[in-house]
Design a protein around this motif. Structure first.
Motif, mmCIF file in Angstrom:
data_model
loop_
_atom_site.group_PDB
_atom_site.id
_atom_site.type_symbol
_atom_site.label_atom_id
_atom_site.label_comp_id
_atom_site.label_asym_id
_atom_site.label_seq_id
_atom_site.Cartn_x
_atom_site.Cartn_y
_atom_site.Cartn_z
ATOM 1 N N SER A 163 63.258 -1.217 51.696
ATOM 2 C CA SER A 163 63.165 -1.257 52.554
ATOM 3 C C SER A 163 63.492 0.091 53.319
ATOM 4 O O SER A 163 64.764 -0.126 52.352
ATOM 5 C CB SER A 163 63.708 -2.272 53.540
ATOM 6 N N ALA A 164 63.455 1.216 53.982
ATOM 7 C CA ALA A 164 64.383 2.225 53.872
ATOM 8 C C ALA A 164 65.497 2.351 54.420
ATOM 9 O O ALA A 164 65.498 2.313 55.658
ATOM 10 C CB ALA A 164 63.759 3.438 54.338
ATOM 11 N N PRO A 165 66.787 2.376 53.764
ATOM 12 C CA PRO A 165 67.614 2.265 54.420
ATOM 13 C C PRO A 165 68.127 3.273 55.674
ATOM 14 O O PRO A 165 68.887 3.340 56.513
ATOM 15 C CB PRO A 165 68.728 3.350 53.489
ATOM 16 N N MET A 166 66.952 4.375 56.805
ATOM 17 C CA MET A 166 67.079 5.435 57.420
ATOM 18 C C MET A 166 65.899 5.422 57.289
ATOM 19 O O MET A 166 64.874 5.387 56.816
ATOM 20 C CB MET A 166 68.506 6.421 57.088
ATOM 21 N N GLN A 167 65.709 6.908 58.756
ATOM 22 C CA GLN A 167 64.383 7.551 58.669
ATOM 23 C C GLN A 167 63.888 8.142 57.885
ATOM 24 O O GLN A 167 64.740 8.400 57.013
ATOM 25 C CB GLN A 167 64.313 7.827 60.332
ATOM 26 N N SER A 168 62.399 8.322 57.952
ATOM 27 C CA SER A 168 62.268 8.758 56.872
ATOM 28 C C SER A 168 62.669 10.473 57.107
ATOM 29 O O SER A 168 62.470 10.682 57.912
ATOM 30 C CB SER A 168 60.617 9.234 56.775
ATOM 31 N N LEU A 169 62.602 11.095 55.679
ATOM 32 C CA LEU A 169 63.434 12.326 55.805
ATOM 33 C C LEU A 169 62.498 12.503 54.807
ATOM 34 O O LEU A 169 61.408 12.851 54.041
ATOM 35 C CB LEU A 169 64.593 12.134 54.907
ATOM 36 N N ARG A 170 62.608 14.502 55.015
ATOM 37 C CA ARG A 170 61.941 15.478 53.704
ATOM 38 C C ARG A 170 62.164 15.833 52.812
ATOM 39 O O ARG A 170 63.470 16.556 53.338
ATOM 40 C CB ARG A 170 61.243 16.125 55.271
ATOM 41 N N ILE A 171 62.450 15.427 51.871
ATOM 42 C CA ILE A 171 63.997 15.677 50.703
ATOM 43 C C ILE A 171 63.104 16.887 49.702
ATOM 44 O O ILE A 171 61.937 16.499 49.208
ATOM 45 C CB ILE A 171 64.211 14.343 49.930
ATOM 46 N N ILE A 172 63.694 17.736 49.259
ATOM 47 C CA ILE A 172 63.181 18.289 48.257
ATOM 48 C C ILE A 172 64.013 17.748 47.349
ATOM 49 O O ILE A 172 65.409 18.164 47.070
ATOM 50 C CB ILE A 172 63.607 20.328 48.336
ATOM 51 N N LEU A 173 63.678 17.586 46.232
ATOM 52 C CA LEU A 173 64.556 17.285 44.864
ATOM 53 C C LEU A 173 64.066 18.499 43.951
ATOM 54 O O LEU A 173 63.449 18.151 42.996
ATOM 55 C CB LEU A 173 63.322 15.631 44.376
ATOM 56 N N ALA A 174 65.538 18.853 43.381
ATOM 57 C CA ALA A 174 65.741 19.943 42.256
ATOM 58 C C ALA A 174 65.796 19.487 41.209
ATOM 59 O O ALA A 174 66.866 18.908 40.773
ATOM 60 C CB ALA A 174 66.623 21.078 42.961
ATOM 61 N N GLU A 175 65.070 19.438 40.347
ATOM 62 C CA GLU A 175 65.639 18.012 39.286
ATOM 63 C C GLU A 175 64.809 19.102 37.859
ATOM 64 O O GLU A 175 63.135 18.797 38.248
ATOM 65 C CB GLU A 175 65.350 17.114 38.651
ATOM 66 N N ASP A 176 65.196 19.451 36.910
ATOM 67 C CA ASP A 176 64.518 19.926 35.815
ATOM 68 C C ASP A 176 64.337 19.069 34.444
ATOM 69 O O ASP A 176 62.824 19.353 33.745
ATOM 70 C CB ASP A 176 65.290 21.225 34.728
ATOM 71 N N ASP A 177 65.087 17.475 34.458
ATOM 72 C CA ASP A 177 64.252 16.281 33.607
ATOM 73 C C ASP A 177 63.135 16.049 34.198
ATOM 74 O O ASP A 177 63.336 15.302 35.316
ATOM 75 C CB ASP A 177 65.765 15.907 33.386
ATOM 76 N N ILE A 178 61.722 16.009 33.836
ATOM 77 C CA ILE A 178 60.884 15.568 34.101
ATOM 78 C C ILE A 178 61.689 13.783 33.919
ATOM 79 O O ILE A 178 60.998 13.119 35.812
ATOM 80 C CB ILE A 178 59.697 15.738 33.160
#
Length: 655
Positions: free
Chosen positions: A526-541
């Protein structure tokens, strides 16, 4: 100038003198003129005969020289007409014919020229020459007059007349019986040597004076964990500790200088992780000039049964191992600290990339050292069970092998199945060791392809059947003495794991464990809050896959990026509610990307940013504060810490 040339010039000069005298003689001395002309013509005829004789002799001399050269090389020369009748044969042909048939009659080479004794034979020769680009090579087996078997090697070509038509054959013949016998004896000796090595009760090997292996027995290959042919060319440094190998090579110099035998007691660990005590004996082999050439050796186990490597148990041993742990960790910590300093200095982009790789590799190596030394120092209780995140355990094990895979230009992909529990009850150390052996075995079992490391689950009441696996293509034979196959089997057995190997579109190697399930997935999705638009910056696949799955499981929309440049490009074209930013990325690092965001338009410069990093130093935190970073999570990122960070920002009204 040769004698024949001088004679030709002399005769020519005399003929010119006679003919000139006859022409220029005045008066009516016709008889004298006729005599002079006759003498001149006679001398010219003699000169012509001399020229012809010279060329015939020259051709014959060249043939004799060619025959002599061929004979010295073991070949005999002959020529025939188009019907296969002998025209010329050198002395070697006659000698060879006599050695086979016992006699030579009227220069008949009936044994050597059997391939010309019928019209069909002549036709076969012409066909062989035309189909062999002008050269026909074949071998003939004969029985000599004394009963011995003889093998002749023939090389046949056409000869041509002045008008370009085929006029006959020219060939060479060679007795290769001795050569064949030598090859057969060498092959037989090789078979005898392999049978002797493989049937000996000890481990047998042959290596040169530099310690490079030339031949090994099957028992040696089993010890090494690879096929016998792959041991050829390897060194003693691949199987012994460097100090022992150095000592061994030093003692080799002594026996090469004047000794003949070397005996050593050597500790070793085989491919199954078993500790052995070996009695190793080496014998010097000398060549025909009595010079040292190679070493023949054998190794015999001294202990009656294999001693498995186990954690230290006595108080004295435990104290010793704790001291050893401290001595190993202290310089390693110094190396890592120095690398961190370098990582934050002003360096060239290429140098910074290599320093960052060194930092990551050193941190992962530290984790391996800590896990290994903690167990050896008595900090391992086989009865101790913990609640573990199976995905996080697999992810950490994959990360340990990423640098090695990158060196081989290979990738390790991570696949997370659905329906996984957030926790399983298992022994942490043994599970990590088993996963380590599994991924290493995957790199060996699939030597030519990228591999996929994954986890999947099927629930059965209060228990979960967890399958950890590696998959790939072009599979080598599994579990057949590979370096970690024995280790994988032993560790999986401790946690009641079952090894399996399945073939299909891709081949899969893994182990299954039946464990009590912790908190199930339904309670966490269950989502802890409302739906967010997130950009995830991570170079490790692998980290990127893990975090994206978790965020999407909470109901958020996730866009991924591997560099700071990609982050800025996405933010120019889309709107986001949150940035999860890794600091160490290629092209543009996280700090530079955050600085660009904070200098951007009003639409993006106020966006909340959470930094994820394994390198939380005081200088980093000061820089984060100056850039307006909202929160910080230490790597490796856990589900709980990520959820708490989102809750903190939500409580502050930033989300």
């Amino acid at each position: 100038m040769s004698k024949n040339i001088r004679f030709i010039l002399l005769y020519g000069s005399v003929a010119v003198l006679f003919l000139g005298s006859g022409v220029f003689l005045s008066g009516s001395y016709w008889g004298a003129k006729l005599g002079l002309f006759s003498c001149g013509l006679g001398v010219l005829a003699l000169a012509a005969w001399k020229i012809k004789t010279f060329y015939v002799e020259e051709q014959f001399r060249q043939i004799q020289q060619t025959s002599l050269i061929l004979r010295n090389s073991g070949a005999c020369f002959y020529t025939t007409d188009i019907n296969g009748r002998l025209i010329f044969s050198d002395d070697g042909c006659r000698d060879l014919e006599k050695s086979i048939s016992g006699k030579v009659e009227d220069d008949e080479l009936s044994s050597l020229l059997q391939h010309f004794q019928s019209e069909q034979g002549v036709e076969n020769n012409l066909t062989g020459i035309s189909s062999g680009d002008g050269v026909y090579r074949f071998e003939v087996d004969l029985t000599a007059a004394d009963g011995k078997q003889v093998r002749l090697s023939h090389v046949l070509q056409n000869t041509y007349s002045a008008d370009g038509n085929v006029s006959g054959f020219a060939g060479t013949v060679r007795d290769i019986s001795v050569q064949e016998r030598v090859q057969e004896e060498a092959a037989r000796g090789q078979r005898y040597l392999e049978a002797t090595l493989d049937s000996a009760p000890e481990t047998m090997f042959i290596h040169d004076l530099e310690g490079n292996f030339l031949k090994v027995s099957k028992k040696f290959a089993e010890f090494a964990g690879i096929a016998p042919e792959l041991c050829i060319g390897t060194s003693i440094y691949d199987y012994l500790a460097p100090q022992i190998a150095d000592q061994f090579l030093e003692r080799l110099k002594d026996i090469a200088a004047g000794g003949s035998e070397l005996v050593m007691k050597v500790p070793a660990i085989n491919s199954r992780g078993e500790r052995l005590h070996l009695d190793v004996r080496h014998f010097l082999v000398r060549n025909e000039q009595d010079e040292p050439e190679a070493i023949v050796g054998c190794a015999r186990r001294i202990d009656k049964e294999t001693v498995a490597i186990e954690p230290a148990s006595s108080e004295g041993d435990e104290a010793l191992m704790q001291a050893l742990c401290h001595e190993m960790r202290t310089p390693l910590a110094g190396i890592i600290g120095s690398l961190h300093v370098l990582d934050h200095m002003e360096l060239a982009p290429e140098a910074r990339e290599y320093v960052h790789k060194c930092v990551v590799s050193a941190e992962r190596f530290k984790e391996v050292v800590n896990n290994s030394l903690n167990g050896l120092a008595g900090n391992f209780d086989p009865q101790k069970f913990e609640s573990l995140d199976p995905v996080a355990c697999l992810k950490r094990s994959v990360e340990l092998f990423l640098p090695a895979a990158a060196i081989q230009n290979r990738k390790i992909n991570l696949t997370i199945g659905s329906g996984l529990p957030d926790a399983i009850i298992c022994n942490r150390k043994i599970l990590n060791q088993t996963l380590f052996c599994l991924i290493n075995s995957g790199l060996e079992v699939f030597p030519e392809s990228d591999i996929t490391a994954g986890i999947k689950c099927s629930l059965a009441g209060d228990y979960a059947l967890i399958s950890f696996y590696v998959a790939g293509n072009d599979c080598a034979p599994p579990l057949s003495g590979g370096s970690y196959s024995g280790c994988l089997e032993q560790n999986a057995k401790i946690i009641n794991g079952e090894l399996y190997f399945e073939e299909g579109a891709t081949t899969e190697l893994g182990f299954r464990i039946k464990v009590p399930a912790g908190k199930g997935p339904a309670a966490q999705e269950s989502a802890p809050m409302q739906s967010l638009r997130i950009i995830l910056a991570e170079d490790d696949i692998s980290s990127q896959v893990f975090m994206r799955k978790k965020l999407e499981g909470w109901g958020h929309l996730v866009r991924t990026a591997s560099t700071g440049v990609e982050v800025l490009n996405h933010m120019e074209n889309e709107e986001f509610d949150l940035v999860l930013m890794d600091l160490q990325m290629p092209e543009m690092n996280g700090f530079d990307a955050i600085a660009s965001i904070r200098k951007g338009t009003s639409q993006i410069r106020e966006i909340p940013i959470i930094v994820m990093s394994a390198y939380g130093q005081e200088s980093d935190f000061k820089r984060m504060s100056d850039l307006g970073v909202d929160d910080y999570i230490a790597k490796p990122v856990s589900s709980g810490e990520l959820e708490k960070a989102l809750e903190r920002l939500s409580a502050l009204g930033r989300l």
